[in-house]
Each structure stands twice: as C-alpha cells, then as structure tokens.
Design an enzyme around this catalytic site. Structure first.
Site, mmCIF file in Angstrom:
data_model
loop_
_atom_site.group_PDB
_atom_site.id
_atom_site.type_symbol
_atom_site.label_atom_id
_atom_site.label_comp_id
_atom_site.label_asym_id
_atom_site.label_seq_id
_atom_site.Cartn_x
_atom_site.Cartn_y
_atom_site.Cartn_z
ATOM 1 N N ASP A 258 0.856 -1.184 0.000
ATOM 2 C CA ASP A 258 0.000 0.000 0.000
ATOM 3 C C ASP A 258 0.894 1.237 0.000
ATOM 4 O OD1 ASP A 258 -1.800 2.081 0.631
ATOM 5 O OD2 ASP A 258 -3.038 0.758 1.863
ATOM 6 N N SER B 264 -3.784 14.436 -13.565
ATOM 7 C CA SER B 264 -5.035 14.310 -14.315
ATOM 8 C C SER B 264 -5.383 15.664 -14.913
ATOM 9 C CB SER B 264 -6.152 13.873 -13.352
ATOM 10 O OG SER B 264 -7.434 14.058 -13.912
ATOM 11 N N TYR C 291 -10.133 14.087 -5.467
ATOM 12 C CA TYR C 291 -9.338 13.704 -6.623
ATOM 13 C C TYR C 291 -8.674 14.926 -7.254
ATOM 14 C CZ TYR C 291 -8.108 11.211 -10.913
ATOM 15 O OH TYR C 291 -7.415 10.647 -11.964
ATOM 16 N N LYS D 200 -4.658 15.747 -7.188
ATOM 17 C CA LYS D 200 -3.952 15.788 -8.459
ATOM 18 C C LYS D 200 -3.340 17.153 -8.727
ATOM 19 C CE LYS D 200 -4.731 11.515 -9.692
ATOM 20 N NZ LYS D 200 -3.644 10.521 -9.788
ATOM 21 N N VAL E 85 -9.191 7.861 -19.283
ATOM 22 C CA VAL E 85 -8.449 6.742 -19.861
ATOM 23 C C VAL E 85 -9.300 5.480 -19.711
ATOM 24 C CG1 VAL E 85 -6.300 5.425 -19.805
ATOM 25 C CG2 VAL E 85 -6.275 7.866 -19.252
ATOM 26 N N THR F 291 -9.801 2.568 -18.502
ATOM 27 C CA THR F 291 -9.387 1.623 -17.471
ATOM 28 C C THR F 291 -10.583 1.331 -16.565
ATOM 29 O OG1 THR F 291 -8.750 3.249 -15.786
ATOM 30 C CG2 THR F 291 -7.114 2.724 -17.488
#
Length: 273
Positions: free
Chosen positions: A77, A156, A173, A177, A206, A208
């Site tokens: 982790d 990002s 997020y 970022k 992306v 994913t």
C-alpha cells in the site's frame, strides 16, 4: 530481442496490476527496462468500483516476462511508508539500480458518498501522500546511482482544471492531483543538479477500470450533469492506456532528457473546452 530506448535501466511502477500502471510496466519493459511493480491489490472503502487483484498483478508479471525482461512484483500500500521502502529495497537488491519512477497509483469516486469526510481523506491519502511516499523512498537510490533519472507523477486533467461539484470523491481527486504539480515543481528544482528530471502527466479519461465500471455507466445512463462536462475537444471519448504509456516511455528516455518541471496534458484537447 531488439535494442530499446531503456536498455539496462530499471523502472519502478506503482499501481502496476492493471490499467495505466500495467501499460507503463509493459511498455517500459518493451523498451528494455526491468521493472519493479507495486500494487495494493485490494478494495477501498471510498471507491465505487472494484480494486485490482493479485491475479491482475500476476498478469502484469506474465506480460513483462513475455518481453524477455525481469520483474519483481510486490503487493503493498503506497500509504504505508515502511512497505514502500521495503519494495524499493527489494528492487535494488534484485536489480542493483533504479533509473525511472512512475508514481501512478491512485483512486477516485465519481458518485456521491455517505461518509464524505472519510472518502475525501482516503482519496487524498492514496493520491497525494502515497505519491510522496513513493518518490521520497526512491530519491536516495536515484541520487546515489549518479546516472540521473526520470520521475513521472500521474496527475489528471482535473489537476489542471477541476470541475464544479460537491461530490467529495471528485473534490479530493482534483485537489490531490493539483497538489502533485507543487510536489513535482519542488522535486524538479531539488533534483536538477543530479540530472534527475521530474514531470507530471495530465491524462483525460483513460479506458481503465477506474472509468469503465458500473458506477460510471449508471451516471451516463442518468445523463449526469457532471459527467456531461467531461468531454474532449478531439472526437476521442477515452484515451487508451497504451497511448499514455507510449508518451511516458518517450518522456523518460534520453529523447526527453531536457524536459523537467513540466505539466504535460495528454488529454485529447480536454483542457481546451
């Protein structure tokens, strides 16, 4: 085996079990690098999609080995600084050097959350603290190697232009970022005398598991207003992880040896809108 741009070098990739992390590991191996691969291979309370598994990491190992390169893979982790230190030490013991660091591990939540505070905290801990742990663990080996090196932090488009939302996962997020840019700039100045380059990449969406999952598809089906703002200028809905990896492989090679301290949008024109 043909010569690659990274022959004889060693790359450390976090979040390597799938998605962009796997794409980086495979592409760098294809360019001649041996790989140290880290992934937690676990579920997170704060996310709204399934985490990577040990089988995913094993697939990354298989793909790298098919290319004739060596790989050391560990489950760890990035929030656990001792665990990260241990993986780096194991990699150095196995390969004897470190040249490239791709701090890629990260998580997101695109839907709302019942526990807003813990969601915000966990995402920041992985995306920001985890990156700091990763790079800080690698700097001594890069400096002591005396060969220079390249560090890439996966940010990002949200780290350039955050969207308006009260969802804590998206706020965390974007904040984490964006903070990576500050880390990158500081490290780039600190490490430039050692010919160690540091840059951020800023992909648009992306293809994913972070995006291609039931939670995001449900937002799309409901014509979610936030999701509707996440459009690229080019007629490309999602960028392939292999396309991001190709750009990064160039950046960390000697072809990019003059590039440091930059924030590189790999975004199909997202930030133009």
């Amino acid at each position: 085996m043909t010569a690659g741009t990274l022959d004889g070098k060693v790359a450390f990739v976090t979040g390597a079990a799938r998605g962009m992390g796997r794409a980086h590991a495979v592409r760098l191996a294809g360019e001649g690098a041996d790989v140290i691969a880290l992934d937690v291979c676990a579920e997170f309370d704060s996310t709204d999609y399934h985490g990577a598994t040990a089988d995913d990491l094993a697939t990354t190992v298989e793909l790298v080995e098919r290319l004739g390169r060596r790989i050391l893979a560990r489950q760890a982790d990035v929030r656990d600084v001792d665990a990260v230190d241990s993986v780096v030490a194991d990699g150095l013991a196995e390969f004897g050097r470190l040249d490239v660091v791709i701090a890629n591990a990260g998580i997101i939540r695109v839907t709302d959350a019942d526990d807003r505070r813990s969601t915000f905290r966990e995402i920041v801990d992985v995306n920001l603290v985890g990156v700091w742990n990763t790079v800080d663990a690698c700097i001594p080996a890069l400096v002591d190697g005396g060969r220079g090196g390249s560090i890439v932090l996966t940010s990002s488009t949200q780290g350039i232009k955050a969207s308006g939302t009260d969802r804590p996962g998206l706020q965390a997020y974007a904040a984490s970022k964006r903070a990576l840019v500050a880390l990158m700039q500081g490290w780039a100045m600190q490490l430039a005398p050692h010919s160690i380059r540091v840059n951020t990449i800023h992909p648009s969406g992306v293809a994913t598991d972070m995006i291609l999952n039931e939670a995001t598809m449900a937002l799309a089906a409901a014509n979610d207003p936030w999701l509707g703002t996440q459009q690229n200028a080019l007629p490309i809905a999602l960028v392939a992880p292999e396309e991001i990896a190709a750009a990064v492989a160039w950046l960390v090679s000697d072809s990019g040896r003059f590039i440091t301290g930059t924030s590189w949008p790999l975004d199909a024109g997202f930030t133009l809108r």
